[in-house]
Design a protein around this motif. Structure first.
Motif, PDB file in Angstrom:
ATOM      1  N   ASN A  66      42.070  35.363  43.909  1.00 23.40           N
ATOM      2  CA  ASN A  66      40.609  35.573  43.912  1.00 23.40           C
ATOM      3  C   ASN A  66      40.086  35.533  42.478  1.00 23.40           C
ATOM      4  N   ARG A  68      37.245  35.270  41.323  1.00 24.18           N
ATOM      5  CA  ARG A  68      35.929  35.897  41.136  1.00 24.18           C
ATOM      6  C   ARG A  68      36.003  37.418  41.226  1.00 24.18           C
ATOM      7  N   ASN A  69      37.192  37.964  41.063  1.00 30.40           N
ATOM      8  CA  ASN A  69      37.368  39.422  41.160  1.00 30.40           C
ATOM      9  C   ASN A  69      37.141  40.032  39.769  1.00 30.40           C
ATOM     10  N   GLY A  70      35.910  40.456  39.522  1.00 31.67           N
ATOM     11  CA  GLY A  70      35.561  41.018  38.216  1.00 31.67           C
ATOM     12  C   GLY A  70      36.321  42.287  37.887  1.00 31.67           C
ATOM     13  N   LYS A  95      34.895  37.365  31.082  1.00 36.96           N
ATOM     14  CA  LYS A  95      34.948  36.811  32.444  1.00 36.96           C
ATOM     15  C   LYS A  95      34.408  37.817  33.460  1.00 36.96           C
ATOM     16  N   ILE A  99      30.926  37.321  35.831  1.00 34.65           N
ATOM     17  CA  ILE A  99      30.892  37.513  37.289  1.00 34.65           C
ATOM     18  C   ILE A  99      29.835  38.536  37.669  1.00 34.65           C
TER      19      ILE A  99
END
Length: 434
Positions: A66, A68-70, A95, A99
């Motif tokens: 994943n 997009r897992n901040g 990063k 997000i």
């Protein structure tokens, strides 16, 4: 079945039984090797138990599944910081923020990394951003902690501005002038802009929260005073400005704003005193001269008002409010052509700025000049009135009282006769005193 192991792992993690938590998350991953959150929380359990490298490995596996897992980026950044891998930690933080731009903890962590890298100004900016976000989220404790970090890093010049140094430093501060109340990117600027747009309740709520977090923040009291002034809560505004000054936040804007409130309350002498203090601290601030000019006008000191508006225009030739208010003052001493010229100039500037509300206000005022009254048309009367006004120091209210006294003792005479009589008496008294 993997979900059941995962839930048991969360429970063990909550109980700080990290070894058992790792076992449960491992069972969940054996059942489902694509369970991203199981990797993330097992990584957290490894981190808390001191196994830093295994924690990084699990966070990386989570991000493969994943991207997009901040939270995973944030956790890996925190772990890399333990290893003193500052560039790697900073990369993960960037990063995480990309997000979620409102990730308060990420800004807080970035502030810590930038401080370790020696970039103090950047660290302060990040702690400030984090504090702003924590404040919005009503996270009082973390907001307070960020503010403490900021205070530890602030240069001495800033500490002077908020009254945290000795009297000797305050003397140096007065030589260099106070720092501005807020920078362009400051949270307070946003709050004042919000109030200017009419969102005063929301701005007030945020300021109340900030003062709960740091009750010694003089700048916050000043901003809340401005917001309360816009709400028409004049007495509460005065209280906030007094509190700001009591905390040694002695910025020109405090005196200027309190002067405006005092003027609204009819405390003209107090208002003038505050405007004078503001001018001594910021002698080129045109809004202070306009504010003091408005107070002089309310007092009937039209000459003093005109002098202040003129001073504002000398510093800023595009100050439409100064032109408009000077035009109003000219009407009181019946210098109609000058009043018309100033109002025309104000209209032109408001038009250039596309400030249509003020444009219309001045335009409506201009309509009064189209049909002048017989008194204004009498040139001799106008000259006499200006002469009388100079004799009473610009205070037309005094002149009016003298004229009324003359009318009482000598009823039935012309207006010109009364003006000449009062002028004669004043000039005679002046000669006698000499």
């Amino acid at each position: 079945m993997s979900q059941e192991y995962y839930n048991q792992g969360l429970e063990k993690l909550k109980q700080k039984n990290y070894k058992a938590a790792i076992e449960q998350f491992t069972h969940a991953l054996q059942e489902n090797p694509y369970f991203a959150d199981a990797y993330r929380y097992r990584g957290l359990a490894y981190y808390e138990s001191g196994d830093i490298y295994q924690a990084i490995s699990d966070y990386s596996e989570c991000l493969k599944l994943n991207p997009r897992n901040g939270e995973a980026y944030y956790c890996r950044a925190l772990t890399r910081l333990e290893l003193k891998n500052l560039p790697g930690s900073l990369d993960d933080i960037e990063k995480a923020i990309n997000i979620n731009i409102n990730y308060a903890a990420a800004y807080d962590l970035r502030g810590i990394v930038r401080r370790k890298q020696g970039y103090t100004t950047d660290a302060i900016a990040n702690f400030k951003k984090a504090a702003d976000l924590y404040l919005r989220q009503k996270d009082k404790e973390n907001c307070r902690l960020c503010l403490e970090k900021i205070k530890q890093l602030q240069p001495k010049e800033y500490q002077t501005a908020i009254g945290q140094v000795t009297q000797e430093s305050r003397h140096q501060q007065s030589k260099n002038q106070n720092l501005p109340i807020v920078s362009e990117d400051d949270y307070f600027t946003e709050l004042l802009d919000k109030a200017e747009r009419g969102d005063t309740p929301e701005a007030l709520e945020d300021l109340n929260w900030l003062l709960l977090t740091d009750p010694q923040d003089g700048k916050a009291y000043c901003c809340r005073g401005i917001v309360r002034f816009k709400q028409g809560k004049y007495q509460e505004a005065i209280s906030d400005f007094n509190q700001a000054l009591g905390l040694d936040f002695r910025d020109a804007i405090v005196y200027r704003s309190r002067g405006k409130v005092r003027s609204h309350l009819g405390d003209f002498q107090g208002a003038i005193k505050d405007f004078n203090s503001a001018i001594s601290m910021d002698p080129e601030n045109t809004s202070v001269y306009v504010g003091r000019g408005n107070t002089y006008r309310e007092m009937g000191n039209y000459i003093g008002a005109i002098e202040d508006y003129t001073k504002a225009i000398e510093y800023d030739s595009k100050n439409a409010h100064a032109y408009y208010n000077r035009g109003i003052a000219y009407t009181y001493i019946e210098e109609v052509q000058r009043a018309v010229d100033d109002c025309q100039r104000a209209i032109s500037i408001f038009c250039e700025k596309e400030d249509w509300e003020n444009y219309q206000t001045v335009l409506n005022h201009m309509k009064k000049f189209k049909s002048p009254s017989p008194e204004i048309q009498k040139t001799n009367d106008e000259v006499l009135r200006q002469r009388l006004l100079r004799l009473v120091g610009g205070h037309w209210a005094i002149a009016e009282r003298l004229i009324e006294q003359a009318k009482h003792y000598y009823p039935g005479m012309s207006e010109e006769w009364y003006l000449e009589t009062v002028i004669y008496d004043l000039e005679r008294d002046k000669d006698d005193s000499n």
